[in-house]
Scaffold this motif. Structure first.
Motif, PDB file in Angstrom:
ATOM      1  N   GLY A  24      34.648   6.749   0.507  1.00 46.14           N
ATOM      2  CA  GLY A  24      35.360   6.065   1.596  1.00 46.14           C
ATOM      3  C   GLY A  24      36.474   5.091   1.069  1.00 46.14           C
ATOM      4  O   GLY A  24      36.396   4.953  -0.064  1.00 46.14           O
ATOM      5  N   ARG A  44      41.526  12.399  -2.929  1.00 50.91           N
ATOM      6  CA  ARG A  44      40.470  11.763  -3.557  1.00 50.91           C
ATOM      7  C   ARG A  44      39.171  11.977  -3.037  1.00 50.91           C
ATOM      8  O   ARG A  44      38.064  12.243  -3.690  1.00 50.91           O
ATOM      9  N   GLU A 170      39.558  -2.371  -5.620  1.00 49.52           N
ATOM     10  CA  GLU A 170      39.050  -2.296  -4.321  1.00 49.52           C
ATOM     11  C   GLU A 170      37.832  -3.189  -4.041  1.00 49.52           C
ATOM     12  O   GLU A 170      37.691  -3.909  -2.960  1.00 49.52           O
TER      13      GLU A 170
HETATM   14 MG    MG Z   1      34.676   2.191  -2.764  1.00 56.20          MG
END
Ligand code: MG
Ligand code: WAQ
Ligand code: MG
Ligand code: MG
Length: 254
Positions: A24, A44, A170
């Motif tokens: 995700g 990805r 992230e």
């Molecule tokens: Mg992640």
């Protein structure tokens, strides 16, 4: 206008039909970035170490810029520990220092370790009792609508400190949004990517990395948000899922 771009990928079926979570991602970008970004998200998802993707959902949604909240990036430190059990003990100590009660930290960690596979979102856990508070079972709460304000400045700032790779980039953005929630005491996370053993404890006072929170090759990972008992869970979920947040890289002391 900026756009929330969100990707989730699963194996076997869509998440809502029992598919296994693979990957995700969530970003906030300008319109001219959407084409390249969605293409890289598809690539990805298809090349993920958790396995072959059979389902990809990408959502593109306009976000009203006047609603954006700006938050300063959490300070980051790395804590060395000899092995996974020493890492987990150090992470528990960090949770305790942040104000999570020890039975809650233990119960939370047991919930992470008991997962058969990873969830797509995070569990909300009472920071006093360890009770699960979100009621979403295998789904979890997915934090969304956050990004760094300036990708290039952020990349340079991280590189200067030896923080490399997309996982860190992230994770610290997500952790900064989560730690700013009024009901959140602290977060515990480790990756569900089999090759990525690092994890962190984050709270309003900082993001503390632990290079080994799980053994190499393990696909169980997840996130726990430890919550103050009096927290309004509906409001907290609303903030985590929908409040747009841009994280600001700290100014360099020249
Ligand atoms: Mg992640
Ligand atoms: N919102 C809520 N939970 C999420 C989200 C999200 N946006 N993204 C991932 N999760 C949950 C979900 O249960 C995943 O299975 C789990 O977290 C792990 O996600 O400093 O890469 O993206 O070196 O695999 C931490 C250490 C890396 C970084 C974390 O997590 C460092 C990581 P992953
Ligand atoms: Mg907080
Ligand atoms: Mg992952």
């Amino acid at each position: 206008m900026i756009y929330s771009v969100r990707m989730r990928a699963a194996q076997g079926a869509a998440h809502e039909d029992g598919g296994r979570h693979i990957s995700g991602a969530e970003r906030l970008v300008s319109r001219d970035q959407i084409g390249a970004l969605t293409q890289s998200m598809v690539e990805r998802a298809f090349s993920h170490s958790r396995g072959q993707t059979d389902f990809i959902n990408i959502t593109v949604e306009a976000v009203a810029t006047e609603n954006i909240r700006r938050l300063e990036l959490l300070p980051m430190t790395t804590v060395a520990a000899a092995d996974v059990s020493a890492g987990r003990a150090a992470a528990k100590a960090a949770l305790a220092a942040a104000g999570v009660k020890s039975p809650a930290a233990d119960a939370g960690m047991e919930r992470l370790l008991a997962l058969k596979d990873s969830m797509r979102g995070a569990m909300l856990i009472c920071g006093v009792t360890g009770q699960r508070l979100d009621g979403t079972d295998g789904r979890g709460i997915r934090v969304s609508r956050m990004d760094i304000d300036d990708q290039n400045r952020f990349a340079a700032w991280l590189e200067k400190r030896g923080f490399t790779g997309i996982h860190i980039r992230e994770a610290v953005v997500l952790a900064t949004k989560v730690a700013a929630a009024s009901g959140v005491i602290a977060e515990l996370c480790w990756s569900d990517d089999p090759e990525y053993t690092a994890g962190y404890v984050a709270s309003a006072s900082g993001y503390m990395r632990f290079p080994q929170l799980k053994p190499y090759g393990v696909m169980q990972g997840g996130r726990l948000f430890f919550i103050r008992p009096e927290t309004n869970i509906t409001e907290l979920m609303h903030y985590l899922e929908t409040q747009p947040v841009l994280v600001v890289t700290p100014e360099e002391a020249e």
